[in-house]
Write a protein that holds these residues in place. Structure first.
Motif, mmCIF file in Angstrom:
data_model
loop_
_atom_site.group_PDB
_atom_site.id
_atom_site.type_symbol
_atom_site.label_atom_id
_atom_site.label_comp_id
_atom_site.label_asym_id
_atom_site.label_seq_id
_atom_site.Cartn_x
_atom_site.Cartn_y
_atom_site.Cartn_z
ATOM 1 N N PRO A 2 36.856 125.462 28.758
ATOM 2 C CA PRO A 2 36.873 125.361 27.299
ATOM 3 C C PRO A 2 37.390 126.641 26.647
ATOM 4 O O PRO A 2 37.161 127.741 27.143
ATOM 5 C CB PRO A 2 35.410 125.125 26.942
ATOM 6 N N THR A 3 38.048 126.481 25.549
ATOM 7 C CA THR A 3 38.584 127.619 24.817
ATOM 8 C C THR A 3 37.605 128.067 23.742
ATOM 9 O O THR A 3 36.679 127.332 23.382
ATOM 10 C CB THR A 3 39.911 127.247 24.150
ATOM 11 N N THR A 4 37.848 129.241 23.197
ATOM 12 C CA THR A 4 37.032 129.748 22.104
ATOM 13 C C THR A 4 37.105 128.795 20.911
ATOM 14 O O THR A 4 36.096 128.539 20.248
ATOM 15 C CB THR A 4 37.511 131.151 21.698
ATOM 16 N N THR A 5 38.279 128.246 20.660
ATOM 17 C CA THR A 5 38.433 127.297 19.555
ATOM 18 C C THR A 5 37.575 126.054 19.777
ATOM 19 O O THR A 5 36.916 125.575 18.847
ATOM 20 C CB THR A 5 39.914 126.896 19.389
ATOM 21 N N LEU A 6 37.570 125.553 20.995
ATOM 22 C CA LEU A 6 36.737 124.379 21.297
ATOM 23 C C LEU A 6 35.264 124.706 21.100
ATOM 24 O O LEU A 6 34.518 123.911 20.503
ATOM 25 C CB LEU A 6 36.992 123.887 22.723
ATOM 26 N N TYR A 7 34.838 125.871 21.591
ATOM 27 C CA TYR A 7 33.442 126.283 21.387
ATOM 28 C C TYR A 7 33.118 126.334 19.895
ATOM 29 O O TYR A 7 32.062 125.864 19.457
ATOM 30 C CB TYR A 7 33.176 127.661 21.994
ATOM 31 N N ALA A 8 34.008 126.931 19.117
ATOM 32 C CA ALA A 8 33.783 127.061 17.675
ATOM 33 C C ALA A 8 33.702 125.687 17.015
ATOM 34 O O ALA A 8 32.846 125.465 16.147
ATOM 35 C CB ALA A 8 34.884 127.894 17.034
ATOM 36 N N ILE A 10 32.816 122.816 18.418
ATOM 37 C CA ILE A 10 31.563 122.160 18.821
ATOM 38 C C ILE A 10 30.399 122.724 18.014
ATOM 39 O O ILE A 10 29.552 121.973 17.510
ATOM 40 C CB ILE A 10 31.329 122.298 20.342
ATOM 41 N N MET A 11 30.360 124.039 17.859
ATOM 42 C CA MET A 11 29.263 124.643 17.104
ATOM 43 C C MET A 11 29.369 124.334 15.611
ATOM 44 O O MET A 11 28.350 124.206 14.932
ATOM 45 C CB MET A 11 29.205 126.155 17.350
ATOM 46 N N LEU A 12 30.594 124.187 15.105
ATOM 47 C CA LEU A 12 30.768 123.767 13.719
ATOM 48 C C LEU A 12 30.175 122.372 13.529
ATOM 49 O O LEU A 12 29.450 122.112 12.561
ATOM 50 C CB LEU A 12 32.255 123.775 13.339
ATOM 51 N N ALA A 13 30.463 121.486 14.472
ATOM 52 C CA ALA A 13 29.891 120.130 14.405
ATOM 53 C C ALA A 13 28.366 120.186 14.468
ATOM 54 O O ALA A 13 27.675 119.469 13.731
ATOM 55 C CB ALA A 13 30.446 119.263 15.536
ATOM 56 N N ALA A 14 27.830 121.043 15.341
ATOM 57 C CA ALA A 14 26.368 121.189 15.421
ATOM 58 C C ALA A 14 25.813 121.708 14.098
ATOM 59 O O ALA A 14 24.779 121.230 13.617
ATOM 60 C CB ALA A 14 25.992 122.132 16.568
ATOM 61 N N GLY A 15 26.518 122.661 13.498
ATOM 62 C CA GLY A 15 26.085 123.196 12.207
ATOM 63 C C GLY A 15 26.119 122.150 11.108
ATOM 64 O O GLY A 15 25.230 122.093 10.254
ATOM 65 N N ILE A 16 27.130 121.308 11.132
ATOM 66 C CA ILE A 16 27.215 120.217 10.160
ATOM 67 C C ILE A 16 26.026 119.277 10.341
ATOM 68 O O ILE A 16 25.482 118.749 9.369
ATOM 69 C CB ILE A 16 28.558 119.464 10.310
ATOM 70 N N GLY A 17 25.605 119.108 11.569
ATOM 71 C CA GLY A 17 24.495 118.210 11.849
ATOM 72 C C GLY A 17 23.141 118.709 11.389
ATOM 73 O O GLY A 17 22.240 117.904 11.128
ATOM 74 N N VAL A 18 22.961 120.027 11.246
ATOM 75 C CA VAL A 18 21.640 120.574 10.895
ATOM 76 C C VAL A 18 21.142 120.067 9.536
ATOM 77 O O VAL A 18 20.019 119.564 9.447
ATOM 78 C CB VAL A 18 21.623 122.114 10.985
ATOM 79 N N PRO A 19 21.931 120.159 8.463
ATOM 80 C CA PRO A 19 21.418 119.615 7.193
ATOM 81 C C PRO A 19 21.252 118.096 7.223
ATOM 82 O O PRO A 19 20.353 117.561 6.569
ATOM 83 C CB PRO A 19 22.485 120.014 6.160
ATOM 84 N N ILE A 20 22.110 117.420 7.984
ATOM 85 C CA ILE A 20 21.971 115.964 8.108
ATOM 86 C C ILE A 20 20.661 115.644 8.813
ATOM 87 O O ILE A 20 19.895 114.771 8.383
ATOM 88 C CB ILE A 20 23.186 115.358 8.834
#
Length: 149
Positions: A2-8, A10-20
């Motif tokens: 995985p690349t740094t962009t892919l990691y970022a 995935i974590m962006l998606a996880a962050g979007i999920g927190v308020p949801i």
């Protein structure tokens, strides 16, 4: 690999999920009249999902290996329970945005400390003046968003 962009991403998606997650579980807690009951349902579903991933993509025998891990590492389970219980109870009274913004501020502070000192085996990333200014700017942004009513 995985690349740094892919990691970022995935974590962006996880962050979007927190308020949801916060909004959905808070609404469930209100609907059933029990924030703790809502948390139990959330953790049951999360357990099943994690178990499926473990069985399909990992080695279930790692569960037995975990028993010999240092016991302080299991504090993560207590922390996630604290987060879910607190956000489920507080969000309906304080607002999802307010609750998540306060959580974000706490994350900025603890992440900076963990990185600076390399706690829990994390790579050391010193808290430079530039990094501290960036964190301060993010914290100011969190504050400003709460002032607009």
């Amino acid at each position: 690999m995985p690349t740094t962009t892919l990691y970022a991403m995935i974590m962006l998606a996880a962050g979007i999920g927190v308020p949801i997650l916060a909004a959905l579980n808070a609404a469930l807690g209100v609907r059933i009249g029990s924030p703790a009951g809502a948390a139990v349902f959330l953790f049951t579903i999360a357990f099943i999902c994690a178990l499926v991933v473990l069985v399909l993509f990992d080695k279930p025998s790692t569960l037995f290996t975990a028993i010999s891990a240092p016991k302080h590492l299991f504090l993560a389970g207590v922390l996630v329970a604290f987060y879910v219980l607190s956000i489920t109870y507080i969000a309906p009274h304080f607002g999802v945005g307010n609750a998540v913004f306060a959580v974000l501020l706490g994350q900025l502070i603890s992440a900076a400390a963990i990185d600076h000192f390399g706690l829990f085996g994390s790579p050391v990333t010193p808290l430079t003046l530039t990094r501290a200014a960036g964190i301060g700017l993010m914290a100011a942004g969190v504050f400003v968003t709460q002032q607009v009513k």
